[in-house]
Design a protein around this motif. Structure first.
Motif, PDB file in Angstrom:
ATOM      1  N   ASN A 136       4.892  -3.458   5.628  1.00  0.00           N
ATOM      2  CA  ASN A 136       4.832  -4.767   4.662  1.00  0.00           C
ATOM      3  C   ASN A 136       3.709  -5.633   5.403  1.00  0.00           C
ATOM      4  O   ASN A 136       3.774  -6.080   6.474  1.00  0.00           O
ATOM      5  CB  ASN A 136       6.165  -5.563   4.582  1.00  0.00           C
ATOM      6  CG  ASN A 136       5.877  -6.925   3.502  1.00  0.00           C
ATOM      7  OD1 ASN A 136       5.075  -7.860   3.891  1.00  0.00           O
ATOM      8  ND2 ASN A 136       6.602  -6.714   2.524  1.00  0.00           N
ATOM      9  N   PHE A 137       2.645  -5.912   4.600  1.00  0.00           N
ATOM     10  CA  PHE A 137       1.422  -6.783   5.292  1.00  0.00           C
ATOM     11  C   PHE A 137       1.226  -7.764   4.268  1.00  0.00           C
ATOM     12  O   PHE A 137       0.766  -7.535   2.899  1.00  0.00           O
ATOM     13  CB  PHE A 137       0.297  -5.951   5.507  1.00  0.00           C
ATOM     14  CG  PHE A 137      -0.913  -6.440   6.339  1.00  0.00           C
ATOM     15  CD1 PHE A 137      -1.040  -6.670   7.380  1.00  0.00           C
ATOM     16  CD2 PHE A 137      -1.832  -7.025   5.181  1.00  0.00           C
ATOM     17  CE1 PHE A 137      -1.788  -7.469   8.233  1.00  0.00           C
ATOM     18  CE2 PHE A 137      -2.981  -7.636   5.778  1.00  0.00           C
ATOM     19  CZ  PHE A 137      -2.964  -7.905   7.344  1.00  0.00           C
ATOM     20  N   ASP A 138       0.905  -9.163   4.683  1.00  0.00           N
ATOM     21  CA  ASP A 138       0.532 -10.183   3.825  1.00  0.00           C
ATOM     22  C   ASP A 138       1.475 -10.033   2.483  1.00  0.00           C
ATOM     23  O   ASP A 138       0.974 -10.673   1.623  1.00  0.00           O
ATOM     24  CB  ASP A 138      -0.993  -9.843   3.500  1.00  0.00           C
ATOM     25  CG  ASP A 138      -1.490 -11.285   2.949  1.00  0.00           C
ATOM     26  OD1 ASP A 138      -0.838 -12.393   3.366  1.00  0.00           O
ATOM     27  OD2 ASP A 138      -2.541 -11.057   2.317  1.00  0.00           O
ATOM     28  N   GLY A 139       2.714  -9.847   2.656  1.00  0.00           N
ATOM     29  CA  GLY A 139       3.663 -10.039   1.519  1.00  0.00           C
ATOM     30  C   GLY A 139       3.455  -8.754   0.671  1.00  0.00           C
ATOM     31  O   GLY A 139       4.467  -8.739  -0.511  1.00  0.00           O
ATOM     32  N   ILE A 140       2.772  -7.753   1.068  1.00  0.00           N
ATOM     33  CA  ILE A 140       2.442  -6.680   0.132  1.00  0.00           C
ATOM     34  C   ILE A 140       3.093  -5.565   0.594  1.00  0.00           C
ATOM     35  O   ILE A 140       2.961  -4.976   1.953  1.00  0.00           O
ATOM     36  CB  ILE A 140       1.071  -6.374  -0.208  1.00  0.00           C
ATOM     37  CG1 ILE A 140       0.236  -7.622  -0.628  1.00  0.00           C
ATOM     38  CG2 ILE A 140       0.940  -4.924  -1.073  1.00  0.00           C
ATOM     39  CD1 ILE A 140       0.714  -7.987  -2.038  1.00  0.00           C
ATOM     40  N   GLN A 141       3.974  -4.547  -0.126  1.00  0.00           N
ATOM     41  CA  GLN A 141       4.656  -3.657   0.623  1.00  0.00           C
ATOM     42  C   GLN A 141       3.689  -2.328   0.144  1.00  0.00           C
ATOM     43  O   GLN A 141       3.327  -2.050  -0.981  1.00  0.00           O
ATOM     44  CB  GLN A 141       5.977  -3.502  -0.304  1.00  0.00           C
ATOM     45  CG  GLN A 141       6.800  -2.220   0.325  1.00  0.00           C
ATOM     46  CD  GLN A 141       7.461  -2.491   1.787  1.00  0.00           C
ATOM     47  OE1 GLN A 141       7.419  -3.692   1.950  1.00  0.00           O
ATOM     48  NE2 GLN A 141       7.682  -1.410   2.471  1.00  0.00           N
ATOM     49  N   ILE A 142       3.512  -1.567   1.250  1.00  0.00           N
ATOM     50  CA  ILE A 142       2.332  -0.393   1.275  1.00  0.00           C
ATOM     51  C   ILE A 142       3.274   0.771   1.688  1.00  0.00           C
ATOM     52  O   ILE A 142       3.983   0.749   2.689  1.00  0.00           O
ATOM     53  CB  ILE A 142       1.356  -0.674   2.328  1.00  0.00           C
ATOM     54  CG1 ILE A 142       0.673  -1.698   1.839  1.00  0.00           C
ATOM     55  CG2 ILE A 142       0.408   0.433   2.339  1.00  0.00           C
ATOM     56  CD1 ILE A 142      -0.216  -2.281   2.872  1.00  0.00           C
ATOM     57  N   ASP A 143       3.207   1.818   0.876  1.00  0.00           N
ATOM     58  CA  ASP A 143       3.683   3.121   1.109  1.00  0.00           C
ATOM     59  C   ASP A 143       2.528   4.208   1.366  1.00  0.00           C
ATOM     60  O   ASP A 143       2.271   4.909   0.702  1.00  0.00           O
ATOM     61  CB  ASP A 143       4.680   3.593  -0.211  1.00  0.00           C
ATOM     62  CG  ASP A 143       5.514   4.985   0.147  1.00  0.00           C
ATOM     63  OD1 ASP A 143       5.701   5.362   1.426  1.00  0.00           O
ATOM     64  OD2 ASP A 143       5.744   5.591  -0.812  1.00  0.00           O
TER      65      ASP A 143
END
Length: 339
Positions: free
Chosen positions: A33-40
């Motif tokens: 999770n970076f800057d409120g964005i979930q990344i897969d």
């Protein structure tokens, strides 16, 4: 006492390599999770294979990475790390859920990991490992039609995600129109092409511009607008550790909608100083939507995870937003490969 100490050291090395190559954490956490964005994250560039299938010069180069006292372990550990369970545990240890796995036909440089071998490694995990199948070109004037038919049949039979080529390793000029049949298959079947660009330190790879500079591929890119060309390594000159052919990649990506760029090996320790420069260029040129993440792993214990971590750290350093980071690490691949 010396024998006991040597035995303890040997067991320690085996345990360390086992933990990196073979053992995964009991509970795997995928994504960040970076800057409120979930990344897969998706790593599109991993290799399979066996020690026996490597060329002798490449075995010698690979062996240089291992202390002499432990080189007798290489064949067992490398083969374990590049097969199904080893690959899964490599990406698990990196927090990566999905990855592209490459077949390789480079009999004069690194060796062979056949389409059949690749399929056997990934067939039971279609949601986690995507196959990029390849083609032999070393006797092209004699059997090109046969090889093209086999590639097309393999892509259909094995439900391949894409095609893997390495012109410098396979001794193919990028502007040699004899190989346009491969791009025709890519366009007709909708299977994107991963194409190695830039130089390689591996033995007997071609270093001349027609084999490594993607601009030599431009006529084929224009001829097959329905084929997606992914410029592997972003033209990275790994022999000199320079971004020698990056400008060529950028030029093609800005000129043609069917061109993408992959940063494999740029997250390695060797390239750590130029990685932020590379990522800043992608942002300044406005082509973040054309960058698809790959590592060129596993290579050695911990590489897959460290490459991703170095990439994330460098993105943060040069000011990538959460959405920009997600595009490179996940969304661009999903869009191109229709996931």
């Amino acid at each position: 006492m010396k024998k006991i100490l040597k035995g303890i050291l040997l067991l320690s090395v085996i345990a360390l390599v086992y933990n990196y190559f073979i053992k995964a954490d009991a509970e795997v956490v995928y994504g960040i999770n970076f800057d409120g964005i979930q990344i897969d994250p998706i790593d599109m560039h991993l290799h399979t294979g066996t020690w026996e299938a490597l060329t002798e010069p490449y075995k010698e180069r690979y062996s240089e990475r291992v202390p002499k006292a432990f080189r007798f372990l290489i064949s067992t550990l490398l083969s374990s790390g590049l097969k199904t369970e080893g690959l899964l545990k490599q990406i698990d240890n990196a927090g990566i859920r999905r990855a592209g796995i490459f077949a390789v036909y480079s009999p004069d440089t690194t060796g062979i990991a056949s389409n059949e071998f690749l399929y056997e490694q990934i067939k039971d995990h279609p949601d986690r490992m995507f196959g990029f199948y390849s083609i032999r070109t070393d006797h092209w004037n004699l059997n090109s039609e046969e090889e093209l038919k086999k590639l097309e049949a393999d892509l259909i039979k094995y439900q391949g995600k894409g095609i893997k080529l390495a012109h410098a390793h396979q001794q193919m000029r990028l502007d040699d129109k004899r190989f346009d049949g491969i791009y025709d298959i890519s366009e007709r079947l909708g299977k994107p092409l991963y194409i190695h660009t830039g130089t390689s330190p591996n033995p007997y790879t071609r270093m001349e511009p027609p084999y490594v500079d993607p601009l030599y591929l431009e006529e084929s890119i224009k001829k097959y607008p329905g084929a997606i060309f992914i410029m592997g390594h972003s033209g990275y000159d790994s022999f000199l550790v320079k971004l020698t052919y990056l400008d060529s990649c950028i030029e093609l990506a800005k000129k043609y909608e069917n061109v993408y760029i992959e940063p494999g090996a740029l997250g390695s320790r060797k390239a750590s100083e130029i990685l932020p420069i590379y990522l800043k260029r992608m942002k300044e040129e406005g082509i973040i939507d054309r960058v698809i993440y790959g590592s060129d792993g596993p290579q050695f214990p911990g590489y897959t995870a460290s490459h991703l971590n170095n990439m994330i750290d460098a993105m943060e350093e040069v000011g990538y937003t959460g959405l920009e980071m997600k595009a490179v690490l996940e969304s661009n691949f999903e869009r191109v490969f229709d996931l």
